[in-house]
Motif scaffolding. Structure first.
Motif, PDB file in Angstrom:
ATOM      1  N   GLN A   1      49.040  37.408  15.291  1.00 32.55           N
ATOM      2  CA  GLN A   1      50.516  36.824  15.317  1.00 32.55           C
ATOM      3  C   GLN A   1      51.309  37.752  16.682  1.00 32.55           C
ATOM      4  O   GLN A   1      51.942  37.150  17.524  1.00 32.55           O
ATOM      5  CB  GLN A   1      51.385  37.036  14.174  1.00 32.55           C
ATOM      6  CG  GLN A   1      52.599  36.242  14.336  1.00 32.55           C
ATOM      7  CD  GLN A   1      52.376  34.747  14.592  1.00 32.55           C
ATOM      8  OE1 GLN A   1      51.260  34.100  14.347  1.00 32.55           O
ATOM      9  NE2 GLN A   1      53.398  34.180  15.079  1.00 32.55           N
TER      10      GLN A   1
ATOM     11  N   ALA B   1      52.082  30.678  13.534  1.00 30.99           N
ATOM     12  CA  ALA B   1      52.103  31.302  12.310  1.00 30.99           C
ATOM     13  C   ALA B   1      52.196  30.383  10.988  1.00 30.99           C
ATOM     14  O   ALA B   1      51.272  30.620  10.012  1.00 30.99           O
ATOM     15  CB  ALA B   1      53.288  32.185  12.209  1.00 30.99           C
TER      16      ALA B   1
ATOM     17  N   GLN C   1      55.330  30.357  18.750  1.00 28.16           N
ATOM     18  CA  GLN C   1      55.034  31.466  17.774  1.00 28.16           C
ATOM     19  C   GLN C   1      55.202  30.983  16.222  1.00 28.16           C
ATOM     20  O   GLN C   1      54.303  31.378  15.672  1.00 28.16           O
ATOM     21  CB  GLN C   1      56.033  32.855  18.335  1.00 28.16           C
ATOM     22  CG  GLN C   1      56.015  33.334  19.443  1.00 28.16           C
ATOM     23  CD  GLN C   1      57.011  34.317  19.474  1.00 28.16           C
ATOM     24  OE1 GLN C   1      57.650  34.771  18.905  1.00 28.16           O
ATOM     25  NE2 GLN C   1      57.176  34.657  20.797  1.00 28.16           N
TER      26      GLN C   1
ATOM     27  N   ASN D   1      56.622  35.775  11.447  1.00 25.80           N
ATOM     28  CA  ASN D   1      56.841  35.961  12.770  1.00 25.80           C
ATOM     29  C   ASN D   1      57.660  37.244  12.926  1.00 25.80           C
ATOM     30  O   ASN D   1      57.422  38.300  13.547  1.00 25.80           O
ATOM     31  CB  ASN D   1      57.069  34.823  13.628  1.00 25.80           C
ATOM     32  CG  ASN D   1      57.003  35.067  14.957  1.00 25.80           C
ATOM     33  OD1 ASN D   1      55.940  35.332  15.565  1.00 25.80           O
ATOM     34  ND2 ASN D   1      57.908  34.923  16.020  1.00 25.80           N
TER      35      ASN D   1
END
Length: 139
Positions: free
Chosen positions: A88, A106, A102, A128
């Motif tokens: 991540q 995730a 992002q 995140n």
């Protein structure tokens, strides 16, 4: 996309350089195990790939943060959760201004036996933030 390909190529090149190959192919030859990497080599490889090199304390704090969100995220596999957190971080590194990307990655990255399809966007956003805070605050 180009950055990921370049990063992967650099990482692969570094690993090949560090590990090397054995030219002895006789049947009696024992396969050699790759040499252990020094802390500096490991940090260099991670840096080339855009990954941080967190301390055990940082990883433990990340795992604790995940368990505070939902114990099922870790589901008893702290090492796996920390590894996914590093992945991540690479996403955060590669797309620093794309929060939606992002979070999307995730949602799919943090699966578990009871959530094989991944997480909700709200949970993924918390994951995140935990990765950014505990594993890669410099990104």
């Amino acid at each position: 996309m180009h950055a990921r390909i370049t990063t992967a190529a650099i990482t692969a090149g570094l690993l090949l350089t560090l590990v090397g190959c054995s030219a002895d192919t006789t049947p009696e030859a024992k396969p050699s195990s790759p040499p252990s990497l020094t802390a500096e080599q490991r940090a260099s490889i991670r840096a080339a790939a855009g990954l941080p090199d967190p301390t055990p304390e940082q990883e433990a704090a990340f795992v604790a943060a995940l368990e505070a969100i939902d114990k099922d995220i870790v589901h008893g596999k702290a090492d796996k959760a920390a590894s996914r957190g590093l992945s991540q971080c690479q996403t955060i590194h590669d797309w620093p201004k794309d929060q939606a990307k992002q979070v999307d990655l995730a949602t799919r990255r943090f699966t578990s036996p009871t959530h094989p399809e991944g997480r909700t966007p709200a949970t993924a956003e918390k994951i995140n933030k935990a990765a950014h805070k505990h594993l890669c605050p410099d990104f």
